[in-house]
Design an enzyme around this catalytic site. Structure first.
Site, PDB file in Angstrom:
ATOM      1  N   HIS A 183     -14.654   0.895 -29.240  1.00 52.08           N
ATOM      2  CA  HIS A 183     -14.059   1.152 -30.549  1.00 52.08           C
ATOM      3  C   HIS A 183     -14.467   3.012 -31.043  1.00 52.08           C
ATOM      4  O   HIS A 183     -14.412   2.768 -32.060  1.00 52.08           O
ATOM      5  CB  HIS A 183     -15.722   0.720 -30.576  1.00 52.08           C
ATOM      6  CG  HIS A 183     -15.804  -1.087 -30.081  1.00 52.08           C
ATOM      7  ND1 HIS A 183     -16.829  -1.804 -30.211  1.00 52.08           N
ATOM      8  CD2 HIS A 183     -15.100  -1.474 -30.416  1.00 52.08           C
ATOM      9  CE1 HIS A 183     -16.434  -3.008 -30.631  1.00 52.08           C
ATOM     10  NE2 HIS A 183     -15.242  -2.836 -30.144  1.00 52.08           N
ATOM     11  N   HIS A 187     -13.931  -1.837 -24.514  1.00 49.94           N
ATOM     12  CA  HIS A 187     -14.740  -1.215 -25.804  1.00 49.94           C
ATOM     13  C   HIS A 187     -15.787  -0.182 -25.793  1.00 49.94           C
ATOM     14  O   HIS A 187     -15.879   0.178 -27.161  1.00 49.94           O
ATOM     15  CB  HIS A 187     -14.797  -2.861 -25.927  1.00 49.94           C
ATOM     16  CG  HIS A 187     -13.707  -4.151 -26.346  1.00 49.94           C
ATOM     17  ND1 HIS A 187     -13.230  -4.466 -25.315  1.00 49.94           N
ATOM     18  CD2 HIS A 187     -13.776  -4.450 -27.346  1.00 49.94           C
ATOM     19  CE1 HIS A 187     -12.510  -5.097 -25.519  1.00 49.94           C
ATOM     20  NE2 HIS A 187     -12.446  -5.266 -27.048  1.00 49.94           N
ATOM     21  N   LYS A 201     -17.311 -14.520 -32.317  1.00 53.79           N
ATOM     22  CA  LYS A 201     -18.492 -13.341 -32.410  1.00 53.79           C
ATOM     23  C   LYS A 201     -17.707 -13.068 -34.383  1.00 53.79           C
ATOM     24  O   LYS A 201     -16.358 -12.651 -33.727  1.00 53.79           O
ATOM     25  CB  LYS A 201     -18.273 -12.121 -31.101  1.00 53.79           C
ATOM     26  CG  LYS A 201     -19.051 -12.113 -30.562  1.00 53.79           C
ATOM     27  CD  LYS A 201     -18.696 -11.050 -29.433  1.00 53.79           C
ATOM     28  CE  LYS A 201     -19.373 -10.009 -30.159  1.00 53.79           C
ATOM     29  NZ  LYS A 201     -19.005  -8.423 -28.492  1.00 53.79           N
ATOM     30  N   GLU A 239      -5.099  -7.059 -24.852  1.00 59.42           N
ATOM     31  CA  GLU A 239      -6.394  -7.894 -24.735  1.00 59.42           C
ATOM     32  C   GLU A 239      -5.794  -8.989 -23.743  1.00 59.42           C
ATOM     33  O   GLU A 239      -7.040  -9.694 -23.496  1.00 59.42           O
ATOM     34  CB  GLU A 239      -6.831  -8.694 -26.687  1.00 59.42           C
ATOM     35  CG  GLU A 239      -7.843  -7.389 -27.252  1.00 59.42           C
ATOM     36  CD  GLU A 239      -8.962  -7.614 -26.853  1.00 59.42           C
ATOM     37  OE1 GLU A 239      -9.580  -8.039 -26.025  1.00 59.42           O
ATOM     38  OE2 GLU A 239      -9.541  -6.687 -27.266  1.00 59.42           O
ATOM     39  N   ASN A 266     -16.502  -6.614 -22.603  1.00 57.57           N
ATOM     40  CA  ASN A 266     -16.203  -5.691 -23.870  1.00 57.57           C
ATOM     41  C   ASN A 266     -15.271  -4.923 -22.712  1.00 57.57           C
ATOM     42  O   ASN A 266     -15.321  -3.253 -22.551  1.00 57.57           O
ATOM     43  CB  ASN A 266     -17.404  -5.082 -23.660  1.00 57.57           C
ATOM     44  CG  ASN A 266     -18.127  -5.503 -25.011  1.00 57.57           C
ATOM     45  OD1 ASN A 266     -17.519  -6.086 -25.938  1.00 57.57           O
ATOM     46  ND2 ASN A 266     -19.416  -6.016 -25.076  1.00 57.57           N
ATOM     47  N   ARG A 268     -25.665 -19.543 -46.498  1.00 52.32           N
ATOM     48  CA  ARG A 268     -26.566 -19.328 -45.229  1.00 52.32           C
ATOM     49  C   ARG A 268     -25.416 -20.532 -44.668  1.00 52.32           C
ATOM     50  O   ARG A 268     -26.241 -20.704 -43.536  1.00 52.32           O
ATOM     51  CB  ARG A 268     -27.443 -20.321 -45.459  1.00 52.32           C
ATOM     52  CG  ARG A 268     -28.704 -19.092 -46.373  1.00 52.32           C
ATOM     53  CD  ARG A 268     -29.770 -19.278 -46.230  1.00 52.32           C
ATOM     54  NE  ARG A 268     -30.905 -18.521 -47.181  1.00 52.32           N
ATOM     55  CZ  ARG A 268     -30.597 -18.986 -48.450  1.00 52.32           C
ATOM     56  NH1 ARG A 268     -30.671 -20.163 -48.918  1.00 52.32           N
ATOM     57  NH2 ARG A 268     -31.932 -18.218 -49.644  1.00 52.32           N
ATOM     58  N   LYS A 287     -12.216 -16.515 -21.861  1.00 57.22           N
ATOM     59  CA  LYS A 287     -12.673 -15.734 -22.627  1.00 57.22           C
ATOM     60  C   LYS A 287     -13.602 -17.190 -22.647  1.00 57.22           C
ATOM     61  O   LYS A 287     -14.710 -17.333 -22.800  1.00 57.22           O
ATOM     62  CB  LYS A 287     -12.516 -15.628 -24.002  1.00 57.22           C
ATOM     63  CG  LYS A 287     -13.220 -14.671 -24.947  1.00 57.22           C
ATOM     64  CD  LYS A 287     -13.085 -13.716 -26.193  1.00 57.22           C
ATOM     65  CE  LYS A 287     -13.800 -13.377 -26.852  1.00 57.22           C
ATOM     66  NZ  LYS A 287     -13.386 -12.829 -27.745  1.00 57.22           N
ATOM     67  N   ARG A 304     -21.266 -12.177 -20.847  1.00 53.49           N
ATOM     68  CA  ARG A 304     -20.323 -12.152 -21.959  1.00 53.49           C
ATOM     69  C   ARG A 304     -20.006 -10.380 -21.880  1.00 53.49           C
ATOM     70  O   ARG A 304     -18.633 -10.105 -22.570  1.00 53.49           O
ATOM     71  CB  ARG A 304     -20.641 -12.414 -23.524  1.00 53.49           C
ATOM     72  CG  ARG A 304     -19.792 -12.513 -24.245  1.00 53.49           C
ATOM     73  CD  ARG A 304     -20.563 -13.147 -25.061  1.00 53.49           C
ATOM     74  NE  ARG A 304     -19.741 -13.336 -26.220  1.00 53.49           N
ATOM     75  CZ  ARG A 304     -19.470 -14.023 -27.766  1.00 53.49           C
ATOM     76  NH1 ARG A 304     -20.094 -15.834 -27.689  1.00 53.49           N
ATOM     77  NH2 ARG A 304     -19.038 -14.339 -28.311  1.00 53.49           N
ATOM     78  N   GLU A 328     -24.124 -13.132 -25.900  1.00 58.65           N
ATOM     79  CA  GLU A 328     -23.950 -11.748 -25.767  1.00 58.65           C
ATOM     80  C   GLU A 328     -25.220 -11.988 -25.011  1.00 58.65           C
ATOM     81  O   GLU A 328     -25.687 -10.299 -25.226  1.00 58.65           O
ATOM     82  CB  GLU A 328     -23.599 -11.019 -26.344  1.00 58.65           C
ATOM     83  CG  GLU A 328     -22.591  -9.744 -25.494  1.00 58.65           C
ATOM     84  CD  GLU A 328     -21.806  -8.583 -26.065  1.00 58.65           C
ATOM     85  OE1 GLU A 328     -22.120  -9.017 -27.892  1.00 58.65           O
ATOM     86  OE2 GLU A 328     -20.919  -8.235 -26.221  1.00 58.65           O
ATOM     87  N   HIS A 342      -7.135  -1.586 -32.558  1.00 58.02           N
ATOM     88  CA  HIS A 342      -7.797  -1.886 -31.917  1.00 58.02           C
ATOM     89  C   HIS A 342      -6.721  -2.414 -29.987  1.00 58.02           C
ATOM     90  O   HIS A 342      -8.028  -1.487 -29.496  1.00 58.02           O
ATOM     91  CB  HIS A 342      -8.768  -3.218 -31.748  1.00 58.02           C
ATOM     92  CG  HIS A 342      -9.279  -3.839 -31.200  1.00 58.02           C
ATOM     93  ND1 HIS A 342     -10.284  -3.037 -30.935  1.00 58.02           N
ATOM     94  CD2 HIS A 342      -9.305  -5.314 -30.765  1.00 58.02           C
ATOM     95  CE1 HIS A 342     -11.347  -4.044 -29.631  1.00 58.02           C
ATOM     96  NE2 HIS A 342     -10.560  -5.197 -29.549  1.00 58.02           N
TER      97      HIS A 342
END
Lengths: 366, 366
Positions: free
Chosen positions: B255, B251, B146, B188, B248, B125, B230, B244, B240, B268
């Protein structure tokens, strides 16, 4: 019995537990009161046994209240708490169109709560979830936010701390529980007495018959007290840095027994029953006064729970399984030891040899 | 180049990023300064390519500093970001005796950072983790917490928000990067200019040659700025919920292209290069002034990145993959649209038809 509401106080992650006969009848308005608006997409995660008994009714109630409801029906049993099933649930969530604003609902016992809770914690990095427990045992896992799946090598090692929005605990859903699950669940109830309150332990002893026969008033009392003890402990220690470890009474040995027996052979409650008897025996060896062992063993027997280890299990395997347990830190062995009835101590200096001796004694049926 | 230290400000979860030539030489003392004491068990998660180049040196340095070091070497590539590999890492962590006080170290690019970060977030955890990025692209994933693995049906849908203790970014480790990964990573970097700062975009345009040839001073500047943009955005919106989302840019389509191409076919950076050109084209359709599309496309071409969609990909498949994207909420389509160079807008009313038209145009090579 009137509905009891217990607030689990965790700052901005606080949430209420509603306990009572037929509280699921109001599930729609309870959700809405917690900010889950009608129209929201829900995914109910449950198992085949619970689905046969309760799913249609819950789906109907939520549909009437205006929610979009999808379902995922898992196989019953501890083996379901796996990453493979988690992946399958996430696939259903994607197919059902769940987004970051959606809500997972765990309809079932501890296995479903842990599994669905971790699915909610990790789906799109965290969506809301709601617990509707259908077992007595789930009173334990429904408080505290410990969600997880198992690894083939150890139980509950892949998970998160993640709190539900609300727990809706309908005692009427417990009436269909098989007797073995009733006994298993009551093991955790009794545990909450043993770690916290001698009077409640006596109450359990006196009311064992009513509880075993599912008297709803006695059950409501017991669940409320069990949840309350746990909520108090968790509120003081959400991330399990200290105090919260007392809730693990019986669990170090119990988890090892579950692993060695093969998940699902022993119920969780049966395993921790033996674990609590073992911890009490350890207390005797460590010189704590009072006959904690005899009282603990008699109490477990009153609840028709096992108190010895099957001689077929290898002591080496049990000891090795304990090495993988999370309650070891920097190689030291941390054990929760009862120092009296209603009191426990976190002892970080218990020797493996002493634990091995207890395991061997329990295998001998002593 | 002197070491630059950037603080990512997230309250009690704040952490520093050390960027500079040879900063990994001090990895032991950097860990100790962050409260990770010598003697602590560490598990380095890396991939086969990075292991061949850097693992022995890092293991040696950590061993000399008094840490107990285990290693897990994954296959390179996006396919490694799976629950199956996560389960394997957790198995190694258990076998290596990692406990709740141990630390995971991600030595690699974005794939390893995401994978190792989620392993750290979920192991028992949550245990601490440290990032040692070895790619330019990882400047993006090393800020913001993330972490995730992929589901066969969608990218990054199983994960958490989980912050590292420290990021140790050694520009010297970038010298061994294959040219395709250099270009992909720079996509990026350029994105951070496009969403936030016209001047930095111009600087990227002027320094494309130095960056592509791995001039360490230019790289240090670019990484520092990329991380800083960032970090500013993330500090204001850790989970997010709003701002935020501007990160993206490119993206949503990117994606989908990665999913349709099959993970690993398009890098990517290549996918979001096409995605950013698509978003710029969308901006034109929506009537934003200035020739954002021409400037964006020329910039991507200067960095030798792709700007069209392979005609072999089905438009229907691409649209369908976008339905699974997290950036949809209650059925509405959220798109990050550039409104000028250095400025973007979160637009939640973009029609699927308009996006489909852009996809078809990009397939036609326009």
């Amino acid at each position: 019995m009137e509905t009891k509401i217990l607030n689990v106080d965790l700052g901005e992650r606080s949430y209420p537990i509603h306990i009572g006969e037929d509280v699921t009848a109001s599930i729609g308005s309870l959700l809405a009161d917690r900010g889950i608006k009608p129209g929201t997409s829900l995914l109910i995660v449950t198992d085949r046994n619970v689905a046969a008994l309760h799913l249609d009714r819950i789906v109907g109630l939520l549909g009437q209240a205006g929610y979009k409801v999808g379902t995922y029906i898992a196989e019953p049993g501890e083996a379901t708490k796996s990453l493979a099933v988690l992946q399958d649930i996430i696939g259903t969530a994607l197919d059902t169109g769940l987004d970051r604003n959606s809500v997972f609902i765990a309809l079932g016992g501890g296995v479903i709560g842990d599994l669905c809770g971790f699915a909610a914690a990790s789906y799109m990095r965290g969506v809301r979830f709601v617990q509707v427990p259908t077992t007595i045992l789930a009173h334990d896992s429904s408080v505290g936010g410990k969600v997880a799946v198992n690894h083939p090598k150890a139980k509950n090692v892949i998970g998160a701390f993640y709190q539900p929005e609300i727990v809706i605990y309908d005692t009427k859903l417990l009436l269909t529980l098989p007797p073995r699950d009733v006994r298993s669940g009551l093991a955790e109830v009794v545990k909450h007495g043993l770690i916290w309150d001698e009077d409640f332990t006596s109450w359990c002893n006196e009311n064992a018959g009513r509880l075993l026969s599912l008297d709803l008033e006695a059950l409501g009392e017991a669940l409320y007290f069990g949840c309350k003890v746990k909520a108090q402990v968790v509120s003081e220690d959400e991330k399990e840095n200290g105090l919260r470890a007392i809730l693990n009474l019986g669990h170090t040995l119990g988890h090892a027994l579950e692993a060695v027996a093969g998940y699902g052979e022993l119920t969780h409650g049966e395993a921790i029953s033996i674990g609590m008897v073992g911890a009490a025996r350890l207390a005797g060896k460590m010189g704590y006064p009072g006959d904690i062992h005899t009282v603990t063993k008699a109490l477990m027997e009153k609840f028709q729970l096992p108190v010895v280890i099957d001689a077929a299990y290898s002591t080496d395997d049990i000891m090795s399984a304990m090495q993988h347990d999370k309650k070891f830190r920097d190689g030291k062995m941390v054990y929760i030891v009862p120092t009296a009835i209603g009191k426990v101590k976190i002892d970080s200096s218990v020797s493996a040899d002493m634990v091995r001796a207890v395991v061997d004694e329990l295998k001998g049926g002593e």
